[in-house]
Motif scaffolding. Structure first.
Motif, mmCIF file in Angstrom:
data_model
loop_
_atom_site.group_PDB
_atom_site.id
_atom_site.type_symbol
_atom_site.label_atom_id
_atom_site.label_comp_id
_atom_site.label_asym_id
_atom_site.label_seq_id
_atom_site.Cartn_x
_atom_site.Cartn_y
_atom_site.Cartn_z
ATOM 1 N N GLY A 510 0.798 -1.214 0.000
ATOM 2 C CA GLY A 510 0.000 0.000 0.000
ATOM 3 C C GLY A 510 0.834 1.268 0.000
ATOM 4 N N ALA A 511 0.130 2.401 -0.183
ATOM 5 C CA ALA A 511 0.755 3.716 -0.017
ATOM 6 C C ALA A 511 0.637 4.065 1.459
ATOM 7 C CB ALA A 511 0.052 4.747 -0.892
ATOM 8 N N ASN A 512 1.537 3.532 2.257
ATOM 9 C CA ASN A 512 1.402 3.544 3.708
ATOM 10 C C ASN A 512 1.957 4.821 4.332
ATOM 11 O OD1 ASN A 512 0.260 0.961 3.588
ATOM 12 N ND2 ASN A 512 2.283 0.002 3.584
ATOM 13 N N SER A 513 1.384 5.178 5.477
ATOM 14 C CA SER A 513 1.778 6.437 6.111
ATOM 15 C C SER A 513 1.869 6.336 7.628
ATOM 16 C CB SER A 513 0.765 7.535 5.747
ATOM 17 O OG SER A 513 -0.542 7.189 6.183
ATOM 18 N N TRP A 514 1.815 5.127 8.207
ATOM 19 C CA TRP A 514 1.897 5.042 9.663
ATOM 20 C C TRP A 514 3.252 5.562 10.148
ATOM 21 C CZ3 TRP A 514 3.188 0.447 7.081
ATOM 22 C CH2 TRP A 514 4.325 -0.232 7.537
ATOM 23 N N THR A 515 3.264 6.098 11.345
ATOM 24 C CA THR A 515 4.432 6.861 11.796
ATOM 25 C C THR A 515 5.250 6.193 12.891
ATOM 26 O OG1 THR A 515 3.059 8.052 13.406
ATOM 27 C CG2 THR A 515 3.319 9.044 11.225
ATOM 28 N N GLY A 516 4.750 5.109 13.479
ATOM 29 C CA GLY A 516 5.417 4.520 14.634
ATOM 30 C C GLY A 516 6.609 3.647 14.335
ATOM 31 N N GLY A 517 6.903 3.409 13.075
ATOM 32 C CA GLY A 517 8.081 2.645 12.707
ATOM 33 C C GLY A 517 7.822 1.169 12.497
ATOM 34 N N THR A 518 8.880 0.487 12.032
ATOM 35 C CA THR A 518 8.821 -0.921 11.681
ATOM 36 C C THR A 518 10.030 -1.627 12.270
ATOM 37 O OG1 THR A 518 7.737 -0.396 9.580
ATOM 38 C CG2 THR A 518 8.779 -2.561 9.757
ATOM 39 N N GLU A 519 9.782 -2.758 12.909
ATOM 40 C CA GLU A 519 10.873 -3.564 13.447
ATOM 41 C C GLU A 519 10.737 -4.989 12.914
ATOM 42 O OE1 GLU A 519 12.979 -4.914 17.679
ATOM 43 O OE2 GLU A 519 11.380 -3.407 17.660
ATOM 44 N N LEU A 520 11.745 -5.448 12.184
ATOM 45 C CA LEU A 520 11.782 -6.815 11.669
ATOM 46 C C LEU A 520 12.691 -7.640 12.567
ATOM 47 C CD1 LEU A 520 11.288 -9.056 9.581
ATOM 48 C CD2 LEU A 520 13.145 -8.057 8.203
ATOM 49 N N ALA A 521 12.084 -8.642 13.231
ATOM 50 C CA ALA A 521 12.844 -9.494 14.142
ATOM 51 C C ALA A 521 13.122 -10.861 13.559
ATOM 52 C CB ALA A 521 12.093 -9.638 15.463
ATOM 53 N N ALA A 522 12.263 -11.339 12.659
ATOM 54 C CA ALA A 522 12.442 -12.676 12.088
ATOM 55 C C ALA A 522 11.576 -12.814 10.848
ATOM 56 C CB ALA A 522 12.075 -13.755 13.112
ATOM 57 N N GLY A 523 11.941 -13.802 10.017
ATOM 58 C CA GLY A 523 11.189 -14.039 8.800
ATOM 59 C C GLY A 523 11.510 -13.012 7.740
ATOM 60 N N THR A 524 10.529 -12.740 6.873
ATOM 61 C CA THR A 524 10.741 -11.822 5.756
ATOM 62 C C THR A 524 9.659 -10.758 5.749
ATOM 63 O OG1 THR A 524 11.779 -13.540 4.402
ATOM 64 C CG2 THR A 524 10.908 -11.619 3.246
ATOM 65 N N LEU A 525 10.073 -9.525 5.553
ATOM 66 C CA LEU A 525 9.168 -8.399 5.388
ATOM 67 C C LEU A 525 9.518 -7.745 4.064
ATOM 68 C CD1 LEU A 525 6.895 -6.779 6.749
ATOM 69 C CD2 LEU A 525 8.662 -5.302 7.730
ATOM 70 N N GLN A 526 8.558 -7.712 3.164
ATOM 71 C CA GLN A 526 8.835 -7.273 1.792
ATOM 72 C C GLN A 526 8.061 -6.009 1.472
ATOM 73 O OE1 GLN A 526 9.197 -10.264 -1.282
ATOM 74 N NE2 GLN A 526 7.822 -9.145 -2.644
ATOM 75 N N GLY A 527 8.754 -5.024 0.915
ATOM 76 C CA GLY A 527 8.128 -3.792 0.469
ATOM 77 C C GLY A 527 7.855 -3.844 -1.018
ATOM 78 N N ASP A 528 6.575 -3.901 -1.383
ATOM 79 C CA ASP A 528 6.188 -3.974 -2.793
ATOM 80 C C ASP A 528 5.738 -2.629 -3.342
ATOM 81 O OD1 ASP A 528 6.791 -6.650 -2.990
ATOM 82 O OD2 ASP A 528 4.737 -7.353 -2.754
ATOM 83 N N SER A 529 5.840 -1.591 -2.541
ATOM 84 C CA SER A 529 5.513 -0.241 -2.991
ATOM 85 C C SER A 529 6.548 0.714 -2.412
ATOM 86 C CB SER A 529 4.111 0.165 -2.512
ATOM 87 O OG SER A 529 4.062 0.213 -1.100
ATOM 88 N N ALA A 530 6.657 1.876 -3.011
ATOM 89 C CA ALA A 530 7.686 2.824 -2.578
ATOM 90 C C ALA A 530 7.486 3.240 -1.126
ATOM 91 C CB ALA A 530 7.677 4.050 -3.488
ATOM 92 N N ALA A 531 6.225 3.361 -0.694
ATOM 93 C CA ALA A 531 5.928 3.797 0.675
ATOM 94 C C ALA A 531 5.493 2.630 1.550
ATOM 95 C CB ALA A 531 4.847 4.871 0.648
ATOM 96 N N ALA A 532 5.978 1.440 1.256
ATOM 97 C CA ALA A 532 5.525 0.234 1.964
ATOM 98 C C ALA A 532 5.716 0.332 3.464
ATOM 99 C CB ALA A 532 6.263 -0.986 1.425
ATOM 100 N N PHE A 533 6.780 0.992 3.926
ATOM 101 C CA PHE A 533 7.102 1.006 5.346
ATOM 102 C C PHE A 533 6.697 2.302 6.043
ATOM 103 C CE2 PHE A 533 10.485 -2.044 3.754
ATOM 104 C CZ PHE A 533 9.688 -3.156 4.023
ATOM 105 N N GLY A 534 5.768 3.020 5.442
ATOM 106 C CA GLY A 534 5.179 4.160 6.104
ATOM 107 C C GLY A 534 6.133 5.323 6.293
#
Length: 648
Positions: A510-534
């Motif tokens: 998505g065109a994401n906009s959340w502001t609290g951040g992202t923490e990857l601890a395990a597995g896979t987190l994939q960004g399929d859009s430019a703003a995937a990680f808010g």
């Protein structure tokens, strides 16, 4: 693949840190690791509404009690109570205090105040909101005047066929396998030449052969049948006494091939609510529960059948919209019943085992096969079209009649509707998904006290609509299906924080906009859009972060990657810009692996310089760099950029 080690740098960095700690000197500044994004406290919750729960009282919706049903006595009538703001039947006006069947005269009162023919001189009821009522009928006038030949054919088939048979074509590439396994049959295989004068009834078996008589698929058919328990629309029809649209206006053009199906007894043929629409909605929910790989497509098919009732001239938008509400609530109530837990599990397992065997697929490629249709053989193959149609069919363009910003309520038990689609979430999390993806408030009929009218199951299948508080996602890839891989396509807002754990893969598109951040601890987190990680920081303490966006993947805050079992994977295309990482502030690399892959046919030539990371400030280095297809790679770190020069 080249494995390029920067371990000498890490060793030197460690020595520098040690000297600094002992009072010695170092030519390099110690690498300062930023803190992970701050926790937001507790997770968001979707509290239970205070209203009487439909799932607890569905047994009151008995077809046999239709003559006496009221809001106080019948769950199916109560859930649609918002219609009283549009139209109020005379029995509700005059006899609201009458309790049946203790009062012997009640059936006579019903008979004397309802003819089913508006404007015939009999005061059947009162239009409370003239604008909404007129828009409701005018919609049908326009729809029937402009229906296409294909829509006419679909409307006829959806009327005369069993609804369970009709909606299975929402299975797309799985339709034939489903119908064969279910042993479904229909006698309505087209529009007969004399259909304008002869009423043809389906002599097929609708949902198929159930139970032990169908060893390989009987449990699945059982599931489709069980959602119809206590789901009758007859009590609502008898209570609301709202006529079909062609009885309100002679400008409504009933489909000529359905003229033989028109009832000759209007007083027992109410329009609100649509039985076809309700049955299609609950059948579609059951099939989506059994095969969540076609979740959104099946829900789209259920609402499409409802729209066919409008195009046929047989029902109005409010008839059909209310059918969605009652149908989905009925399905949820039956699925949430603890007595049906074993039946649900058996149906899910049997559906997958049988359909995989029939299509020659496995757990690894079944989902891909289910989504392999094209516009030529699957009219639900286009996601954007389905999404737009689902939203349109959820409100039918009515103007809001009340405030549109009232917080959404989530009905008790509604979370079961996402149980197989998002198996890695808890019930509490599924409720929040439903809350954050709900339709706006204020639309006619849809603002029931529990929240059934505002559910947007299509959007809910695409994950959270907002992160408020901590959102911790734990996916176990060993369980397969959506536990292993899922994709969220909503535009996620909010001030919360996403924490990804477990071995599975979560893709954000998505065109994401959340502001609290992202923490990857395990597995896979994939960004399929430019703003995937808010709009917050991204912190990788374990697992693999994948940049697979069609443009540089943006990190609006800081990017931090710790050493150890961490990987940043860049899926580069379009001459290197697609899939690169663009960090707005500081990128801190304390080690780990950089993996570069090439996608969409892109492949650089020897000597090319690839810009893979840009940042306002770039600090640290990767321990290992791996680039597909190249034996020699030279990394070039600057204060703001990492480039790779590829060799032979």
């Amino acid at each position: 693949m080249q494995l390029f080690s920067t371990r000498p740098h890490i060793l030197a960095l460690s020595i520098g840190l040690a000297l600094s700690a002992c009072g010695g000197s170092s030519t390099e500044e110690p690498l300062v690791i930023p803190a992970a994004p701050a926790d937001q406290g507790t997770a968001e919750v979707a509290s239970l509404p205070s209203a009487t729960a439909f799932v607890d009282t569905i047994a009151t919706n008995q077809r046999g009690d239709a003559r006496y049903a009221t809001l106080a006595t019948n769950a199916g009538v109560r859930i649609l109570g918002g219609f009283l703001d549009v139209w109020k039947p005379l029995t509700e006006i005059v006899d609201a205090g009458v309790t049946a069947p203790a009062v012997d005269s009640f059936p006579a009162v019903v008979a004397s105040t309802w003819t089913g023919v508006p404007n015939d001189g009999t005061p059947d009821g009162k239009v409370v909101n003239a604008a909404v009522h007129q828009a409701n009928i005018d919609y049908v006038v326009k729809a029937t005047a402009n229906r296409t030949a294909d829509q006419a054919t679909q409307a006829y088939l959806d009327d005369r066929r069993g609804k369970g048979y009709s909606v299975t074509d929402g299975m797309g590439p799985l339709t034939s396998a489903w119908r064969t396994a279910a042993q479904q049959a229909t006698s309505i295989n087209g529009v007969a030449a004399d259909a304008t004068s002869v009423l043809y009834n389906d002599s097929g078996n609708n949902t198929g052969v159930a139970g032990s008589a169908n060893a390989s698929f009987g449990s699945v058919v059982d599931l489709v049948n069980l959602v119809g328990g206590n789901a009758s629309t007859e009590p609502a029809k008898r209570f609301y006494k709202y006529a079909r649209p062609y009885r309100w206006s002679s400008s409504v053009q009933v489909l000529p091939t359905l003229v033989p199906a028109k009832s000759s007894t209007p007083a027992t043929d109410g329009g609100f609510t649509s039985g076809h629409s309700a049955e299609a909605a609950r059948d579609a929910v059951a099939m989506a529960y059994a095969v969540p790989e076609r979740f959104q497509e099946m829900l789209s098919r259920g609402l499409e059948l409802g729209e066919s009732r409008i195009l046929a001239g047989m029902h109005s938008p409010l008839d059909v919209l209310s059918g969605r509400i009652l149908g989905q609530a009925s399905a949820a109530a039956n699925l949430a019943d603890p007595a049906n837990a074993a039946k649900k599990a058996a149906a899910f397992m049997q559906a997958h085992a049988t359909l995989m065997a029939a299509t020659g697929t496995t757990a690894d490629n079944f989902a891909a096969y289910a989504q392999s249709g094209t516009a030529a053989n699957d009219r639900f193959a286009d996601y954007a079209t389905n999404k737009a149609n689902y939203l349109r069919r959820s409100t039918y363009g009515f103007a809001p009649v009340a405030a549109t910003n009232v917080a959404a309520a989530v009905p008790k038990g509604a979370e079961v509707l996402l149980e197989t689609r998002q198996p890695y979430l808890s019930d509490a999390q599924r409720r929040v998904v439903l809350k954050t993806t709900a339709l706006p408030s204020g639309y006619p009929v849809m603002d029931d006290a529990e929240g059934w009218g505002r559910l947007n199951l299509f959007a809910a299948a695409d994950g959270y609509g907002a992160f408020n508080g901590n959102v911790t996602i734990v996916m176990d890839a060993s369980k397969g299906g959506f536990n292993a891989v899922d994709r969220w396509r909503n535009d996620i807002s909010g001030t919360g924080k996403l924490i990804k754990q477990g071995t599975g893969t979560l893709k954000l598109a998505g065109a994401n906009s959340w502001t609290g951040g992202t923490e990857l601890a395990a597995g896979t987190l994939q960004g399929d859009s430019a703003a995937a990680f808010g709009a917050g920081d991204v912190y990788v303490s374990g697992g693999t972060l994948v940049a697979n966006a069609p443009a540089p993947l943006k990190v609006a805050g800081k990017y931090t990657q710790l050493s150890g079992s961490t990987t940043l994977e860049l899926d580069l295309g379009a001459a290197g810009s697609q899939g690169s990482l663009a960090v707005a502030t500081t990128a801190t690399i304390a080690g780990g692996t950089l993996r570069v892959k090439f996608v969409n046919g892109y492949k650089p030539k020897a000597g090319d310089v690839l810009t893979v990371i840009t940042a306002a400030s770039l600090k640290g280095k990767f321990t290992t760099i791996a680039v597909d297809g190249f034996a020699n790679v030279t990394p070039n770190y600057s204060a703001t950029t990492l480039t790779l020069t590829v060799g032979s």
